[in-house]
Design a protein around this motif. Sequence first.
Motif, PDB file in Angstrom:
ATOM      1  N   THR A   1       3.268 -37.742  21.183  1.00 33.54           N
ATOM      2  CA  THR A   1       3.457 -36.743  20.932  1.00 33.54           C
ATOM      3  C   THR A   1       1.960 -35.659  21.884  1.00 33.54           C
ATOM      4  O   THR A   1       1.140 -36.606  22.438  1.00 33.54           O
ATOM      5  CB  THR A   1       2.678 -35.498  19.741  1.00 33.54           C
ATOM      6  OG1 THR A   1       4.257 -35.869  18.488  1.00 33.54           O
ATOM      7  CG2 THR A   1       2.562 -34.239  19.806  1.00 33.54           C
TER       8      THR A   1
ATOM      9  N   GLU B   1      -2.210 -38.629  24.122  1.00 29.49           N
ATOM     10  CA  GLU B   1      -0.674 -38.564  23.124  1.00 29.49           C
ATOM     11  C   GLU B   1      -1.350 -38.789  22.169  1.00 29.49           C
ATOM     12  O   GLU B   1      -2.388 -39.730  21.833  1.00 29.49           O
ATOM     13  CB  GLU B   1       0.329 -39.720  23.809  1.00 29.49           C
ATOM     14  CG  GLU B   1       1.531 -39.553  24.756  1.00 29.49           C
ATOM     15  CD  GLU B   1       2.235 -40.286  25.647  1.00 29.49           C
ATOM     16  OE1 GLU B   1       3.155 -39.584  26.002  1.00 29.49           O
ATOM     17  OE2 GLU B   1       2.556 -41.607  25.278  1.00 29.49           O
TER      18      GLU B   1
ATOM     19  N   THR C   1      14.255 -28.510  18.469  1.00 30.41           N
ATOM     20  CA  THR C   1      13.779 -27.199  19.466  1.00 30.41           C
ATOM     21  C   THR C   1      15.660 -26.712  19.479  1.00 30.41           C
ATOM     22  O   THR C   1      16.556 -27.032  19.488  1.00 30.41           O
ATOM     23  CB  THR C   1      13.516 -27.329  20.646  1.00 30.41           C
ATOM     24  OG1 THR C   1      14.955 -28.179  21.252  1.00 30.41           O
ATOM     25  CG2 THR C   1      12.234 -28.455  20.607  1.00 30.41           C
TER      26      THR C   1
ATOM     27  N   ASN D   1      10.978 -22.056  20.518  1.00 27.22           N
ATOM     28  CA  ASN D   1      10.335 -23.637  20.872  1.00 27.22           C
ATOM     29  C   ASN D   1       8.996 -23.270  21.047  1.00 27.22           C
ATOM     30  O   ASN D   1       8.225 -25.131  20.906  1.00 27.22           O
ATOM     31  CB  ASN D   1      11.619 -23.563  22.100  1.00 27.22           C
ATOM     32  CG  ASN D   1      12.287 -23.560  21.237  1.00 27.22           C
ATOM     33  OD1 ASN D   1      12.635 -24.571  21.160  1.00 27.22           O
ATOM     34  ND2 ASN D   1      13.519 -23.754  22.631  1.00 27.22           N
ATOM     35  N   VAL D   2       8.155 -22.215  21.849  1.00 24.86           N
ATOM     36  CA  VAL D   2       6.857 -22.763  22.149  1.00 24.86           C
ATOM     37  C   VAL D   2       5.731 -23.542  20.535  1.00 24.86           C
ATOM     38  O   VAL D   2       5.142 -24.247  20.307  1.00 24.86           O
ATOM     39  CB  VAL D   2       6.168 -21.603  22.090  1.00 24.86           C
ATOM     40  CG1 VAL D   2       4.128 -21.496  22.711  1.00 24.86           C
ATOM     41  CG2 VAL D   2       6.427 -21.422  24.207  1.00 24.86           C
TER      42      VAL D   2
ATOM     43  N   HIS E   1       6.566 -26.710  19.276  1.00 22.03           N
ATOM     44  CA  HIS E   1       5.695 -27.975  20.386  1.00 22.03           C
ATOM     45  C   HIS E   1       4.434 -27.779  20.169  1.00 22.03           C
ATOM     46  O   HIS E   1       4.053 -28.943  20.056  1.00 22.03           O
ATOM     47  CB  HIS E   1       6.157 -27.670  22.035  1.00 22.03           C
ATOM     48  CG  HIS E   1       7.069 -27.698  22.643  1.00 22.03           C
ATOM     49  ND1 HIS E   1       7.673 -29.691  22.043  1.00 22.03           N
ATOM     50  CD2 HIS E   1       8.309 -27.534  22.719  1.00 22.03           C
ATOM     51  CE1 HIS E   1       8.996 -29.723  23.089  1.00 22.03           C
ATOM     52  NE2 HIS E   1       9.750 -28.617  23.190  1.00 22.03           N
TER      53      HIS E   1
ATOM     54  N   ALA F   1       3.760 -29.799  16.185  1.00 20.19           N
ATOM     55  CA  ALA F   1       3.466 -30.658  16.360  1.00 20.19           C
ATOM     56  C   ALA F   1       2.498 -31.693  16.660  1.00 20.19           C
ATOM     57  O   ALA F   1       2.365 -32.925  15.927  1.00 20.19           O
ATOM     58  CB  ALA F   1       5.316 -31.409  17.344  1.00 20.19           C
ATOM     59  N   GLN F   2       1.395 -31.058  17.302  1.00 22.87           N
ATOM     60  CA  GLN F   2       0.614 -31.651  17.648  1.00 22.87           C
ATOM     61  C   GLN F   2      -0.833 -31.810  16.804  1.00 22.87           C
ATOM     62  O   GLN F   2      -1.677 -32.454  16.791  1.00 22.87           O
ATOM     63  CB  GLN F   2      -0.366 -30.430  18.622  1.00 22.87           C
ATOM     64  CG  GLN F   2      -0.184 -30.639  20.011  1.00 22.87           C
ATOM     65  CD  GLN F   2      -0.506 -30.002  20.781  1.00 22.87           C
ATOM     66  OE1 GLN F   2      -1.451 -30.125  21.136  1.00 22.87           O
ATOM     67  NE2 GLN F   2       0.538 -29.559  22.193  1.00 22.87           N
TER      68      GLN F   2
ATOM     69  N   VAL G   1       9.613 -34.055  18.317  1.00 20.10           N
ATOM     70  CA  VAL G   1      10.255 -33.277  18.315  1.00 20.10           C
ATOM     71  C   VAL G   1      11.360 -33.445  18.820  1.00 20.10           C
ATOM     72  O   VAL G   1      11.639 -34.686  19.842  1.00 20.10           O
ATOM     73  CB  VAL G   1       9.455 -31.672  19.859  1.00 20.10           C
ATOM     74  CG1 VAL G   1      10.699 -31.410  20.192  1.00 20.10           C
ATOM     75  CG2 VAL G   1       8.577 -31.701  19.094  1.00 20.10           C
TER      76      VAL G   1
ATOM     77  N   ASP H   1      14.259 -32.683  21.016  1.00 20.80           N
ATOM     78  CA  ASP H   1      14.793 -31.157  22.102  1.00 20.80           C
ATOM     79  C   ASP H   1      15.931 -31.069  22.583  1.00 20.80           C
ATOM     80  O   ASP H   1      16.034 -31.478  24.131  1.00 20.80           O
ATOM     81  CB  ASP H   1      13.789 -31.475  22.877  1.00 20.80           C
ATOM     82  CG  ASP H   1      12.927 -30.485  24.547  1.00 20.80           C
ATOM     83  OD1 ASP H   1      13.277 -29.052  23.769  1.00 20.80           O
ATOM     84  OD2 ASP H   1      12.450 -30.480  25.032  1.00 20.80           O
TER      85      ASP H   1
END
Length: 268
Positions: free
Chosen positions: A38, A77, A180, A192-193, A196, A199-200, A207, A209
Amino acid sequence: MPPDRLLGFRCTDADPVVIEIGAGSREAERFVGDRWATPMAALPRGAFPLGEGADLQVYGMPNDPKVLYVAHGDTIERWLRLPRLGASDPPTAFVIGDSIADGAEPFILEALPTWTVGFDAIVGRGTNSALSVADEQAAARPDVVVIELGTNDGDPATFRENAVTILDTLRRVPLVVWQTTHGPLENVPGVNVHIHGLAQLYPNMIVADWDTFVRDDELSSDGVHPAPGHEALMAQLIAPILTRWLELADGGGGSSCAAAAETAAGIG
C-alpha cells in the motif's frame, strides 16, 4: 531487532520480494510487497529503521511487529503481513457487494475452485446495509473478505464513515480486499479517494483497483456494469490476487524458498 534477524528474499524473478522479521524463529513474521503493498504519503511517526539491502530501507513500529514499512527511493509502502500459520484448509473467502459482485458470483466461484467462497451481494446496496454482514464475517473469520461497495453511496463522506465501521469490524481478518468503483456517477471519484486513503490506515487491507482495470468498451451503456460477454471481469481482477496470496501465505510460490534463503544467510 538484531540485523541478522532481518531477511529479504525473492524466489524467482517473477515472484515478489518477501521480508522476514525474526528470520529462523517461531515468531518470524513475513511481509510481501509488490501487488500487496500500500503506497504511503510518508513514514508514520515513530517508525524506526530495522535494516536495509538491495536499495530497500525497512522500518518497523514500536510494540507492533505486525506492521512493516519499506522505502525505495522516493517511494514509501506498507507491506502486507502474511498469516503466520497460513490459511485455512480449504481456504475461505467472503464477498460483500452490490449488483457487480452479484453478477460475478458464478465466475468467481469458477476461478477459485479450491476455495470455500460465500456471497452476500444485493442489487443497489450501499455500505449502510453491509454493516451487519461485516459483523457476521468478523465472527466467522474467513481468510479473506472482498468488499465491492461504494457505487451506490451517494455521499462520499457517509461512505467513509460506514467503511471505517466495516474495516474496524474486520480488523482481525487476515486480508480485506476493497474494490474501487468506476463509472460516470458524481460520487465515484470521492469514494475512490476514500478507499485508497483508508488502505493506508488498515494494515490488513489492500485495494483492487477496478477503476483502472476495466475499460469503458467492456461496460454496458450505464458505464458501471459489465456488458454481456464481460461478466467475468471482477473474477479476473480478484481471483489472481487471492490465488497468489494463498500461495505466499501457505509457504508456496514466492515463499517457497524461505528455508533455503535462511540457510544461505546462515540463519536457523
